[in-house]
Design a protein around this motif. Structure first.
Motif, short mmCIF file in Angstrom:
data_model
loop_
_atom_site.label_atom_id
_atom_site.label_comp_id
_atom_site.label_asym_id
_atom_site.label_seq_id
_atom_site.Cartn_x
_atom_site.Cartn_y
_atom_site.Cartn_z
N GLY A 171 0.79 -1.21 0.00
CA GLY A 171 0.00 0.00 0.00
C GLY A 171 0.83 1.27 0.00
N ARG A 172 2.09 1.15 -0.43
CA ARG A 172 3.01 2.29 -0.52
C ARG A 172 3.31 2.91 0.84
NH1 ARG A 172 1.30 5.78 -5.92
NH2 ARG A 172 1.38 4.06 -7.40
N LYS A 173 3.01 2.21 1.91
CA LYS A 173 3.28 2.75 3.23
C LYS A 173 4.77 2.64 3.52
CE LYS A 173 -1.28 1.68 5.12
NZ LYS A 173 -2.04 0.91 6.15
N VAL A 174 5.33 3.74 4.02
CA VAL A 174 6.75 3.78 4.32
C VAL A 174 6.94 3.70 5.84
CG1 VAL A 174 8.88 5.10 4.12
CG2 VAL A 174 7.18 5.18 2.28
N LYS A 175 7.68 2.69 6.26
CA LYS A 175 7.94 2.51 7.68
C LYS A 175 9.43 2.23 7.87
CE LYS A 175 3.42 1.01 9.35
NZ LYS A 175 2.71 0.03 10.22
N SER A 176 9.88 2.51 9.08
CA SER A 176 11.30 2.29 9.38
C SER A 176 11.51 0.98 10.12
CB SER A 176 11.85 3.45 10.22
OG SER A 176 11.21 3.49 11.49
N VAL A 177 12.67 0.39 9.88
CA VAL A 177 13.08 -0.83 10.57
C VAL A 177 14.47 -0.57 11.14
CG1 VAL A 177 13.68 -3.27 10.32
CG2 VAL A 177 11.78 -2.32 9.00
N PRO A 178 14.67 -0.84 12.44
CA PRO A 178 16.01 -0.65 13.01
C PRO A 178 17.03 -1.52 12.29
CG PRO A 178 14.38 -0.94 14.74
CD PRO A 178 13.69 -1.27 13.46
N LEU A 179 18.20 -0.94 12.03
CA LEU A 179 19.23 -1.65 11.29
C LEU A 179 20.00 -2.60 12.20
CD1 LEU A 179 20.92 0.95 8.90
CD2 LEU A 179 19.77 -1.17 8.25
N HIS A 180 20.06 -3.85 11.79
CA HIS A 180 20.93 -4.82 12.47
C HIS A 180 22.37 -4.39 12.20
CE1 HIS A 180 23.04 -8.61 13.23
NE2 HIS A 180 22.00 -8.96 13.95
N PRO A 181 23.29 -4.58 13.16
CA PRO A 181 24.69 -4.18 12.96
C PRO A 181 25.32 -4.70 11.66
CG PRO A 181 24.33 -4.77 15.24
CD PRO A 181 23.06 -5.10 14.51
N ILE A 182 24.95 -5.92 11.26
CA ILE A 182 25.50 -6.48 10.03
C ILE A 182 25.03 -5.67 8.82
CG2 ILE A 182 25.47 -8.48 8.48
CD1 ILE A 182 25.41 -10.28 10.93
N LEU A 183 23.74 -5.33 8.79
CA LEU A 183 23.21 -4.54 7.68
C LEU A 183 23.77 -3.12 7.70
CD1 LEU A 183 19.45 -5.65 7.58
CD2 LEU A 183 21.30 -6.32 6.03
N ARG A 184 23.98 -2.61 8.88
CA ARG A 184 24.56 -1.26 8.99
C ARG A 184 25.97 -1.24 8.41
NH1 ARG A 184 23.75 2.32 14.41
NH2 ARG A 184 24.42 4.35 13.57
N GLU A 185 26.73 -2.28 8.68
CA GLU A 185 28.09 -2.39 8.16
C GLU A 185 28.07 -2.52 6.64
OE1 GLU A 185 32.28 -2.71 8.32
OE2 GLU A 185 30.83 -2.10 9.84
N ILE A 186 27.15 -3.31 6.14
CA ILE A 186 27.04 -3.49 4.69
C ILE A 186 26.66 -2.19 4.00
CG2 ILE A 186 25.62 -4.57 2.89
CD1 ILE A 186 25.49 -7.07 4.68
N ALA A 187 25.70 -1.47 4.58
CA ALA A 187 25.24 -0.21 3.99
C ALA A 187 26.34 0.84 3.99
CB ALA A 187 24.02 0.30 4.74
N ALA A 188 27.18 0.81 5.00
CA ALA A 188 28.22 1.83 5.13
C ALA A 188 29.44 1.54 4.27
CB ALA A 188 28.64 1.95 6.59
N ASN A 189 29.74 0.26 4.05
CA ASN A 189 31.02 -0.07 3.44
C ASN A 189 30.97 -0.91 2.16
OD1 ASN A 189 32.59 1.17 5.61
ND2 ASN A 189 31.87 -0.54 6.86
N GLU A 190 29.84 -1.57 1.89
CA GLU A 190 29.82 -2.51 0.77
C GLU A 190 28.90 -2.12 -0.38
OE1 GLU A 190 29.25 -6.57 1.91
OE2 GLU A 190 30.36 -6.33 3.79
#
Length: 284
Positions: A171-190
């Motif tokens: 339904g195009r609803k935008v919600k936030s999900v807390p980032l797991h440390p592994i995903l945070r590392e991936i998003a920042a560096n990979e």
């Protein structure tokens, strides 16, 4: 004159579906939902030989009865799509009735979560695969993303300062999900900080198709000998959250369920827990 009359004749199915598509778009329904609804109405037209705008209850019943191989959930879903179609025809004064009132609503199956086994998580992640495939799997396991949500992930969706991933779900609803440390590392560096993480091949400005994501992850699961579907990874996410003692409301928020009844299926007692309970009975 005859030529003008010939040019003015338009297939009522095409006209009806085109107008319905515009109406649904104006209602801000997701593109995925709109396309699936249109596909099912067209399928009904092709297989039944009946113009959907003029179909009667018996036409629908015969069509559905001719598909005994459909699962209960597919039958319920397709019935809801036709109901939406006829309801729109009725509301917009294109026909005076809604034949689905006579057809009735198929009984919805009792859904149960089908997560992959805990032992299969390291087994899957240790299997050789492309780096992008591993990231897709981690987005499902550690953020509970659906395949179409994975396909649309962009670098801009990550707020590394706040530690959040913003997800455009149903339904195009935008919600936030807390980032797991592994995903945070991936998003920042990979992965790229801008643009789609999984762009369509040869067209970086467009996202990968959801079906393509499902196929890629599904092949990795089969190579690893892990039973289940890509959606089973999302089920594992919810089940693991609940088994770790998190409140059902917390799980609902993290799963981004509109209704808590959708989340409650993950609170059902597993066979393993029932066996442990019986085995633990002490008569002494």
């Amino acid at each position: 004159m005859k030529e003008e009359q010939h040019l003015s004749v338009v297939d009522p199915v095409t006209v009806g579906l085109a107008d319905w598509e515009i109406w649904q778009t104006a209602q801000r329904l997701s593109r995925r939902t709109i396309e699936e609804r249109l596909r099912v109405v067209r399928q009904f037209h092709v297989e039944s030989g009946v113009q959907p705008a003029f179909a009667e209850a018996l036409d629908v019943v015969r069509w559905m009865a001719g598909h005994e191989g459909w699962s209960d959930s597919t039958t319920v879903t397709y019935s809801s799509y036709l109901s939406a179609w006829f309801r729109w025809l009725n509301v917009t004064d294109r026909r005076p009735d809604n034949p689905m009132v006579k057809v009735g609503t198929p009984r919805a199956p009792e859904r149960e979560p089908r997560p992959i086994a805990d032992r299969d998580v390291p087994k899957l992640l240790s299997t050789r695969m492309w780096g992008s495939t591993r990231v897709m799997i981690l987005l499902a396991l550690l953020a509970g993303l659906r395949v179409h949500e994975i396909a649309h992930v962009r670098g801009e969706d990550f707020d590394l300062v706040a530690g959040l991933l913003w997800v455009r779900g149903k339904g195009r609803k935008v919600k936030s999900v807390p980032l797991h440390p592994i995903l945070r590392e991936i998003a920042a560096n990979e992965m790229p900080l801008e643009g789609y993480w999984f762009p369509m091949r040869g067209c970086p400005s467009e996202p990968m198709l959801a079906k393509s994501v499902s196929d890629v992850v599904g092949r990795a699961m089969r190579r690893a000998g892990v039973r289940g579907t890509p959606h089973s990874l999302r089920h594992w996410y919810a089940t693991a959250l609940h088994d770790d003692g998190n409140d059902i409301r917390v799980v609902q928020e993290l799963m981004r369920h509109k209704s808590i009844s959708s989340t409650q299926v993950y609170t059902r007692v597993t066979d393993a827990r029932r066996r442990e309970a019986v085995a633990g009975l002490d008569l002494m």
